[in-house]
Each structure stands twice: as structure tokens, then as C-alpha cells.
Enzyme design. Sequence first.
Site: not given
Length: 266
Positions: A51, A123, A149, A163, A186
Site C-alpha cells: 500500500d 490521511e 493539546r 491505516a 494522545a
Amino acid sequence: MSERKNVFLYYIPSDELEPKIQQLKTVGKKQGFKLVDNMEDANIIASIGGDGAFLQALRKTGFREDCLYVGINNKRLGFYTDFDLDKLERIEEGLQSDMVEVLRYPTLEVTVDGIQTFHCLNECSIRSNIIKTFAIDVYIDDIHFETFRGDGMVVSTPTGSTAYNKSLRGAIVDPRLRSMQLNEIASINNNEYRTLGSPLLLSSSRELVLKIVQDGNDHPIIAVDNEALGIRHSHEVSIKVSEKVIKTIKLKDNSFIHKVKRSFLQ
Ligand code: NAP
Ligand code: MN
């Protein structure tokens, strides 16, 4: 497929690949295809590899709408690679019968600081380039939505949903839905910073603007698919579902549903 005969092969040459490429060329010739050395002369662009190679082939040839892209894998089938270099008879069969179908995949249009525009099929990701977190003001259709943040954010297409997006616990999206999905890497959530904390699927009529808060750590890495942009410093990244679609061919018995099942459920 019928009028399209000029093929450009995109691959990274290696001793292991060379004999297989020769066999592929023989099959192509037999079926009336012509190999071209310049990508500009092609109306079929075939990537050989995974890919990742397919994504690079698109990037290197400029996301052409007048070309048909074909992904040929040399190890295992991927999300963009429907053909297997070790099963040439299947490629041959596909070329001459009605076993293939043209698919249209939505892409994203990414504009940095209102000047430079890029396309992506998987993306657009934006990540801190140091260990410190950075902040992004997220706007949807000019409405301030949240201040993020953390490590970064990923905006994926439907085909890119399997993905990077998937590893961030985003939803897998049917490529028939023209949409984009915003996901967090995160995020810090406390009394000072608050983000949605779940993936957000947006329609193709929305515009997403990520404004990088200029607080010292304002040099994040911006990437489109598997390539980091060489932009050192930026203020805002605007992202929308593009009018541009990528045409690819797939075998009829290998739908998106088959691929998801094959990759994750067996
Ligand atoms: P890579 O780091 O060498 O490989 C990433 C893996 O993702 C490979 O196994 C690749 O398949 C696979 N992949 C790529 N696009 C996919 C898709 N649409 N659906 C399912 N799997 C897919 O990088 P790469 O091969 O150049 O691929 C670039 C992609 O890696 C980026 O666009 C991003 O989506 C992904 N990525 C994922 C993470 C993560 O999950 N933590 C972090 C960074 C980037 P092949 O082996 O067939 O190439
Ligand atoms: Mn790869």
C-alpha cells in the site's frame, strides 16, 4: 480498460523484483499494453509493492484524474493492491474479462497557510516534532470547536480509515461515504484542556481548519500519506474532501468488505 494501453510502472528496483517484472512485462505485451518510460505519457499507472508503494506512486505522478491506478503486491494483498505479482494468470484473466471494476476513491485537499495545496489518499497527520505537546485550535466551518493539546491529530479519508486512523481507535468507514474523520493522538484532558476525545466523522461539505497555537512549540511535522511536507513553520492547515477522485481497478470478488475481513478478522 479498452482504450487505455500506455502503462507506467512505479517500483523501487531490486534484484528480487526484476525477474517478476520481466514476466509481468511479457504478460502485458501479450495483452496489447505498451510500457512507457515517462509517466506523462501513461494512462495506466501501476505500482508494485505494498500500500505504501501505491501511495508513493500517486504522489510521484501527481494524483492524476485522467489515469487509472493499479496496485500490484509482491507479498500480501493490501487495501490498494488488488493484484498479486505471484499470480500473473489472475492479472491476465482480469485484464481480458469483465472481472474488474473501476472504483473511485475520495481524497483530501490540504492547504497550508492558504498557499500550498496537497492531496492525500490515506490521511493528513500533524504531529509535534519534539517530546513536548503542542496546541491546535480546531475550527469546523469557521466555528471554534475545541483547543487540542497533545501529540497531534490525524484527518483520514474513508480508505485511510484502516491505516493510522484505526490504530487511534477511529471507525472504519465505507469508501462509498465521501467524508473525513478527525482523530486525536494522545490528547491531554484536564480542567484546563478539553477535547472531544472520540473520533469525529465529517461530511464532504465541511471545512476543517487546524490553527497551530504559536506558543513556542509551533513547528509540528505535517504529513500527507507517507510523506512529511518540507514546511518548517506554519500557522494553519485547512482540510476538506476534495473534488478529485482516484480511479483504481479491483477484482469483483474483492470488495472493501472482503478486504477488511481478510486483513483484520482471519
Ligand atoms: P509503513 O510505516 O511502512 O507501514 C504502515 C503499514 O500500514 C503498512 O503495513 C502498510 O501496508 C499499511 N497501510 C498503508 N495504507 C493502508 C490502508 N489504507 N489501510 C490499511 N493498511 C494500510 O508506511 P507506508 O507503507 O508508507 O504507509 C503509510 C501509512 O502508514 C500512512 O499513510 C499511515 O496511514 C500509516 N501509519 C500508521 C501509523 C500507526 O498505525 N501508528 C503511524 C504512522 C503511519 P504495506 O505494508 O502494504 O505498505
Ligand atoms: Mn509499507
